[in-house]
Design a protein around this motif. Structure first.
Motif, PDB file in Angstrom:
ATOM      1  N   LYS A  61       0.809  -1.219   0.000  1.00  0.00           N
ATOM      2  CA  LYS A  61       0.000   0.000   0.000  1.00  0.00           C
ATOM      3  C   LYS A  61       0.844   1.272   0.000  1.00  0.00           C
ATOM      4  O   LYS A  61       0.306   2.371  -0.180  1.00  0.00           O
ATOM      5  CB  LYS A  61      -0.932  -0.009   1.207  1.00  0.00           C
ATOM      6  N   ASP A  62       2.153   1.126   0.215  1.00  0.00           N
ATOM      7  CA  ASP A  62       3.031   2.304   0.183  1.00  0.00           C
ATOM      8  C   ASP A  62       3.467   2.662  -1.230  1.00  0.00           C
ATOM      9  O   ASP A  62       4.114   3.694  -1.436  1.00  0.00           O
ATOM     10  CB  ASP A  62       4.286   2.052   1.031  1.00  0.00           C
ATOM     11  N   LEU A  63       3.130   1.821  -2.197  1.00  0.00           N
ATOM     12  CA  LEU A  63       3.542   2.040  -3.586  1.00  0.00           C
ATOM     13  C   LEU A  63       2.344   2.419  -4.449  1.00  0.00           C
ATOM     14  O   LEU A  63       1.267   1.839  -4.320  1.00  0.00           O
ATOM     15  CB  LEU A  63       4.197   0.773  -4.155  1.00  0.00           C
ATOM     16  N   SER A  64       2.576   3.383  -5.322  1.00  0.00           N
ATOM     17  CA  SER A  64       1.524   3.818  -6.241  1.00  0.00           C
ATOM     18  C   SER A  64       2.074   3.887  -7.663  1.00  0.00           C
ATOM     19  O   SER A  64       3.135   4.490  -7.896  1.00  0.00           O
ATOM     20  CB  SER A  64       1.000   5.199  -5.825  1.00  0.00           C
ATOM     21  N   ASP A  65       1.387   3.245  -8.592  1.00  0.00           N
ATOM     22  CA  ASP A  65       1.745   3.271 -10.019  1.00  0.00           C
ATOM     23  C   ASP A  65       3.177   2.794 -10.267  1.00  0.00           C
ATOM     24  O   ASP A  65       3.870   3.310 -11.154  1.00  0.00           O
ATOM     25  CB  ASP A  65       1.569   4.683 -10.599  1.00  0.00           C
ATOM     26  N   TYR A  94      15.273   3.359  -4.064  1.00  0.00           N
ATOM     27  CA  TYR A  94      15.324   4.035  -5.366  1.00  0.00           C
ATOM     28  C   TYR A  94      14.216   5.076  -5.478  1.00  0.00           C
ATOM     29  O   TYR A  94      14.468   6.230  -5.865  1.00  0.00           O
ATOM     30  CB  TYR A  94      15.198   2.979  -6.462  1.00  0.00           C
ATOM     31  N   LEU A  95      13.001   4.682  -5.118  1.00  0.00           N
ATOM     32  CA  LEU A  95      11.877   5.617  -5.198  1.00  0.00           C
ATOM     33  C   LEU A  95      12.047   6.745  -4.185  1.00  0.00           C
ATOM     34  O   LEU A  95      11.729   7.907  -4.471  1.00  0.00           O
ATOM     35  CB  LEU A  95      10.561   4.876  -4.952  1.00  0.00           C
ATOM     36  N   LEU A 291      11.350   7.408 -20.014  1.00  0.00           N
ATOM     37  CA  LEU A 291      12.043   8.041 -18.895  1.00  0.00           C
ATOM     38  C   LEU A 291      11.137   9.042 -18.173  1.00  0.00           C
ATOM     39  O   LEU A 291      11.171   9.137 -16.941  1.00  0.00           O
ATOM     40  CB  LEU A 291      13.309   8.750 -19.381  1.00  0.00           C
ATOM     41  N   MET A 292      10.345   9.775 -18.922  1.00  0.00           N
ATOM     42  CA  MET A 292       9.431  10.729 -18.305  1.00  0.00           C
ATOM     43  C   MET A 292       8.361  10.017 -17.481  1.00  0.00           C
ATOM     44  O   MET A 292       7.928  10.516 -16.435  1.00  0.00           O
ATOM     45  CB  MET A 292       8.776  11.584 -19.395  1.00  0.00           C
ATOM     46  N   MET A 297       5.610   6.944 -10.742  1.00  0.00           N
ATOM     47  CA  MET A 297       5.759   6.033  -9.606  1.00  0.00           C
ATOM     48  C   MET A 297       5.930   6.832  -8.320  1.00  0.00           C
ATOM     49  O   MET A 297       6.667   7.808  -8.281  1.00  0.00           O
ATOM     50  CB  MET A 297       6.959   5.115  -9.812  1.00  0.00           C
ATOM     51  N   LYS A 298       5.243   6.399  -7.259  1.00  0.00           N
ATOM     52  CA  LYS A 298       5.314   7.119  -5.984  1.00  0.00           C
ATOM     53  C   LYS A 298       5.522   6.143  -4.830  1.00  0.00           C
ATOM     54  O   LYS A 298       4.975   5.038  -4.807  1.00  0.00           O
ATOM     55  CB  LYS A 298       4.010   7.897  -5.742  1.00  0.00           C
TER      56      LYS A 298
END
Length: 333
Positions: A61-65, A94-95, A291-292, A297-298
């Motif tokens: 749940k801590d990761l989005s897209d 990394y994120l 790359l864009m 990602m969040k």
């Protein structure tokens, strides 16, 4: 035309670099052998690890897209030799790195004026010819970077854009990267672009957050007055990476360790630097959207990452103080 023949006939040329297509797991036999020997990778391990990685991402749940394609996940699995917990931890780091330093590491658009100028000038670009071990050779020419015109943001974006684009190639994920830097002309103006705290943190976090296999670092014409900075940079890295640094006073000396064929013609190779830069510009253009899209990602909660970082860096304030002192000594020198 001659340069193209050299590039296409080189035995370590990746399929994706030749035809521009995106690959799944279509590594050539010689690269598969490297992956098996150095990374413990085989078809079954790869499939199982990717499947478990995807399931973990979808449940987190801590990761989005977050990207779940094999190309993206394999870069973390490979750099951690298919230890799934370590690969998952690196993905979070990394994120967190991208978000903490979003002004430096996001919006990687090759059309940004300053970034485009630095790419055109050949500040940083990979050789289209891999070395005898199949590794990508990334060449940095510091004299192409004017510290009075460009900022540390421009510098960081060019580096991150280069590394992210290289990691889109699975063979580079396996064989790794060799760095070659020509440091002629570097002076205190380059150093003053960075605050000691930011400089320290980016280097310290970068090695543990960016999923790259750094095989060798070759530095040419390192200015003696800046030895404090280079000692600091190496000191922030692990002993494994530190041992891979080699310094050279002459180009001929570097040729004993770096195959001249992988270098631009201006450095003893066969392909003019302008041709290498032009080919790299086209590759960046073809990967621009990909790359864009990384910015979508969040990491919604970085508390677990930051807790580990605090535990592992109890002496961080002392380290930064030492760095600041070194920078001040440079001003005196």
């Amino acid at each position: 035309m001659t340069a193209t023949k050299v590039i296409m006939s080189y035995p370590w040329k990746s399929r994706t670099e030749v035809d521009g297509s995106r690959q799944g797991s279509c590594l050539r036999d010689e690269v598969k052998a490297v992956a098996k020997r150095e990374l413990r990778e085989d078809d079954m391990i790869r499939r199982q690890a990717i499947q478990q990685f995807v399931e973990w991402i979808l449940k987190n749940k801590d990761l989005s897209d977050c990207r779940t394609d094999s190309n993206f996940l394999l870069r973390f699995l490979r750099v951690k030799k298919f230890s799934l917990p370590m690969a998952q931890d690196m993905l979070l780091k990394y994120l967190n790195l991208r978000q903490t330093f979003s002004h430096l590491l996001t919006k990687l658009d090759c059309f940004q004026p300053a970034v485009a100028e630095l790419i055109n000038k050949g500040y940083l670009f990979p050789s289209p010819i891999r070395d005898a071990n199949g590794r990508k050779v990334v060449i940095g020419v510091c004299s192409s970077f004017d510290p009075y015109k460009y900022s540390n943001v421009d510098m960081a974006k060019v580096h991150m854009m280069t590394y992210e684009a290289l990691l889109e190639d699975e063979e580079t994920q396996v064989t790794g990267v060799v760095h070659v830097g020509d440091l002629r002309g570097v002076n205190m103006a380059y150093v003053s672009l960075w605050s000691p705290a930011e400089f320290a943190t980016v280097f310290k976090w970068g090695e543990h957050s960016l999923p790259m296999r750094h095989k060798e670092v070759h530095l040419l014409y390192v200015p003696a007055p800046l030895k404090y900075v280079y000692d600091f940079v190496r000191g922030r890295l692990s002993q494994k990476i530190r041992d891979r640094f080699t310094f050279y006073a002459t180009l001929e000396e570097m040729h004993t360790k770096v195959d001249p064929k992988t270098l631009p013609k201006e450095y003893g190779g066969v392909i003019p630097m302008a041709d290498m830069i032009e080919q790299w510009k086209q590759e960046l253009l073809s990967k621009r959207d990909r790359l864009m899209d990384l910015d979508s990602m969040k990491l919604l909660d970085n508390s677990c990452v930051m807790k580990k970082d605090r535990n592992n860096n109890a002496n961080k304030k002392s380290d930064i103080s030492n760095v600041t002192g070194s920078f001040r000594r440079l001003d005196v020198d």
